[in-house]
Design a protein around this motif. Sequence first.
Motif, PDB file in Angstrom:
ATOM      1  N   UNK A   8       1.434   4.762  -9.283  1.00 33.89           N
ATOM      2  CA  UNK A   8       1.174   6.101  -9.806  1.00 33.89           C
ATOM      3  C   UNK A   8       0.200   6.824  -8.880  1.00 33.89           C
ATOM      4  N   UNK A   9       0.652   7.883  -8.198  1.00 34.10           N
ATOM      5  CA  UNK A   9      -0.188   8.562  -7.196  1.00 34.10           C
ATOM      6  C   UNK A   9      -1.524   9.067  -7.728  1.00 34.10           C
ATOM      7  N   UNK A  10      -1.586   9.496  -8.985  1.00 32.93           N
ATOM      8  CA  UNK A  10      -2.848  10.046  -9.475  1.00 32.93           C
ATOM      9  C   UNK A  10      -3.898   8.958  -9.697  1.00 32.93           C
ATOM     10  N   UNK A  11      -3.458   7.680  -9.744  1.00 36.61           N
ATOM     11  CA  UNK A  11      -4.398   6.575  -9.897  1.00 36.61           C
ATOM     12  C   UNK A  11      -4.836   5.985  -8.560  1.00 36.61           C
ATOM     13  N   UNK A  12      -4.027   6.204  -7.522  1.00 39.05           N
ATOM     14  CA  UNK A  12      -4.372   5.702  -6.176  1.00 39.05           C
ATOM     15  C   UNK A  12      -3.967   6.763  -5.144  1.00 39.05           C
ATOM     16  N   UNK A  13      -4.597   7.922  -5.188  1.00 38.99           N
ATOM     17  CA  UNK A  13      -4.130   9.082  -4.410  1.00 38.99           C
ATOM     18  C   UNK A  13      -4.201   8.922  -2.895  1.00 38.99           C
ATOM     19  N   UNK A  14      -5.105   8.074  -2.377  1.00 40.41           N
ATOM     20  CA  UNK A  14      -5.247   7.971  -0.921  1.00 40.41           C
ATOM     21  C   UNK A  14      -4.389   6.854  -0.326  1.00 40.41           C
ATOM     22  N   UNK A  15      -3.778   6.048  -1.164  1.00 33.54           N
ATOM     23  CA  UNK A  15      -2.962   4.921  -0.700  1.00 33.54           C
ATOM     24  C   UNK A  15      -1.595   5.441  -0.264  1.00 33.54           C
ATOM     25  N   UNK A  16      -1.166   5.057   0.958  1.00 31.06           N
ATOM     26  CA  UNK A  16       0.079   5.617   1.490  1.00 31.06           C
ATOM     27  C   UNK A  16       0.777   4.615   2.407  1.00 31.06           C
ATOM     28  N   UNK A  17       2.008   4.251   2.061  1.00 27.86           N
ATOM     29  CA  UNK A  17       2.811   3.342   2.884  1.00 27.86           C
ATOM     30  C   UNK A  17       4.006   4.051   3.527  1.00 27.86           C
ATOM     31  N   UNK A  18       4.067   5.358   3.413  1.00 27.07           N
ATOM     32  CA  UNK A  18       5.272   6.089   3.822  1.00 27.07           C
ATOM     33  C   UNK A  18       5.575   5.990   5.316  1.00 27.07           C
ATOM     34  N   UNK A  19       4.590   5.653   6.140  1.00 33.48           N
ATOM     35  CA  UNK A  19       4.811   5.603   7.586  1.00 33.48           C
ATOM     36  C   UNK A  19       5.298   4.245   8.077  1.00 33.48           C
ATOM     37  N   UNK A  20       5.418   3.270   7.166  1.00 36.35           N
ATOM     38  CA  UNK A  20       5.797   1.908   7.573  1.00 36.35           C
ATOM     39  C   UNK A  20       7.271   1.643   7.299  1.00 36.35           C
ATOM     40  N   UNK A  21       7.910   1.004   8.250  1.00 36.79           N
ATOM     41  CA  UNK A  21       9.317   0.644   8.062  1.00 36.79           C
ATOM     42  C   UNK A  21       9.453  -0.619   7.224  1.00 36.79           C
ATOM     43  N   UNK A  22       8.646  -1.653   7.551  1.00 38.71           N
ATOM     44  CA  UNK A  22       8.742  -2.927   6.859  1.00 38.71           C
ATOM     45  C   UNK A  22       7.372  -3.329   6.320  1.00 38.71           C
ATOM     46  N   UNK A  23       7.336  -3.675   5.038  1.00 40.40           N
ATOM     47  CA  UNK A  23       6.098  -4.061   4.365  1.00 40.40           C
ATOM     48  C   UNK A  23       6.268  -5.476   3.808  1.00 40.40           C
ATOM     49  N   UNK A  24       5.327  -6.362   4.153  1.00 42.68           N
ATOM     50  CA  UNK A  24       5.383  -7.745   3.671  1.00 42.68           C
ATOM     51  C   UNK A  24       4.344  -7.959   2.579  1.00 42.68           C
ATOM     52  N   UNK A  25       4.804  -8.342   1.414  1.00 41.81           N
ATOM     53  CA  UNK A  25       3.938  -8.704   0.289  1.00 41.81           C
ATOM     54  C   UNK A  25       3.671 -10.202   0.434  1.00 41.81           C
ATOM     55  N   UNK A  26       2.552 -10.544   1.080  1.00 40.89           N
ATOM     56  CA  UNK A  26       2.267 -11.923   1.480  1.00 40.89           C
ATOM     57  C   UNK A  26       1.510 -12.665   0.383  1.00 40.89           C
ATOM     58  N   UNK A  27       2.037 -13.835  -0.005  1.00 38.89           N
ATOM     59  CA  UNK A  27       1.478 -14.539  -1.156  1.00 38.89           C
ATOM     60  C   UNK A  27       1.842 -13.809  -2.433  1.00 38.89           C
ATOM     61  N   UNK A  28       3.086 -13.348  -2.483  1.00 37.75           N
ATOM     62  CA  UNK A  28       3.508 -12.353  -3.473  1.00 37.75           C
ATOM     63  C   UNK A  28       3.871 -12.908  -4.841  1.00 37.75           C
ATOM     64  N   UNK A  29       4.023 -14.246  -4.955  1.00 35.02           N
ATOM     65  CA  UNK A  29       4.567 -14.826  -6.190  1.00 35.02           C
ATOM     66  C   UNK A  29       5.934 -14.201  -6.469  1.00 35.02           C
ATOM     67  N   UNK A  30       6.090 -13.531  -7.619  1.00 33.47           N
ATOM     68  CA  UNK A  30       7.398 -12.954  -7.945  1.00 33.47           C
ATOM     69  C   UNK A  30       7.573 -11.541  -7.392  1.00 33.47           C
TER      70      UNK A  30
END
Length: 355
Positions: free
Chosen positions: A177-199
Amino acid sequence: MENKQSTVPPSPTPEAIAMDIVTGGWKAQALVAFVKTGLADVMPDSKSTEFASPKDLAEKADINPIAVHRLLRYLSTIGVCVEHDDEGLFKNAPVGDVCTTSCPTSAASKILFEGSAVHNDVWGQMSTFMKTGKPVLKDATGHDDYWAMCKANPEHLKLFQSAMTSYSNDEATMMKLPFLSPTFNLSSFETVCDLGAAEGALSKAINERFPDCKYIIADLPEAVGLIDAKSLPSNFDVKGCNFLDKSTIPKADAYLLKHIIHDWDDEASITILKNIKYVNPDAKVFIFEFGPMPGPNVPHLSKLFDLHMAITVSGHQRTQAEYDALYENSGYTLEKTHMLADGNFPMYVQEIVTK
């Protein structure tokens, strides 16, 4: 002028405060029983105009009516439920609502896990930790490490898995939810790894906000082996890996590490970060942990969890200075800090880059 007597209640004495702290375990187990017996689930909710008798509640939950009355009478004094002015009738307060399994923001699984017998036994060894400075899990359970203990104790493993899912869902909501984390942005990344991600609860939620990224759910083979890959969105992949072995870490443009670094001492944490750097020195790494830890005398969840990590897995909740030193020794530097819910959520995100 007429003197008016103050209505401000007197502050508790130091002895009363000490006794309130030391009986905190009793409070915790009262709340665990409220959830574990199913009593929370059969209570009228906080918005209801109806109250219920211990007899009716006991019949619904198949427990003892006298015990129900005695438990609810106490829980009403700490804001979990409300006792009617006529006495003997009860309904949930808002705190009681989140103890139910049906509440969208349910804390039930976390209550059962954090209040479990295993965790009580571990905390009971705190004086041993004070002498050695080392984890006391073996003293409490006979097992050398937490993960071996979980495998040997299926009931606790179920509590662990349910609680981790609940924690992840709460935190994932913050990130999608952008209004809860307004400065967080992954839009410039092609591949994102959730490391130690469990499910992969975190990356699944973030995908709703940044659907143009490709996501890799990466964890130990036995963890990702439980994932139904066919149920994932088409932009998801699943990889078995061990982040302590750099040859197994998948390459990505950004890495998400949620509550990973706090499980490990400095040496292992540096190894994890250096392994990521080896795979892709240009990648950004996002560290999700409780904090920022405030200064002296200021309460924060990170200070309590630091003790919990210390006695269970040699982990650490760190101050910002300690994180900065960790990054320096790993070849990274802190670029941005992302606060959640205007700083009102006890987790924050640190965005680090290669020096």
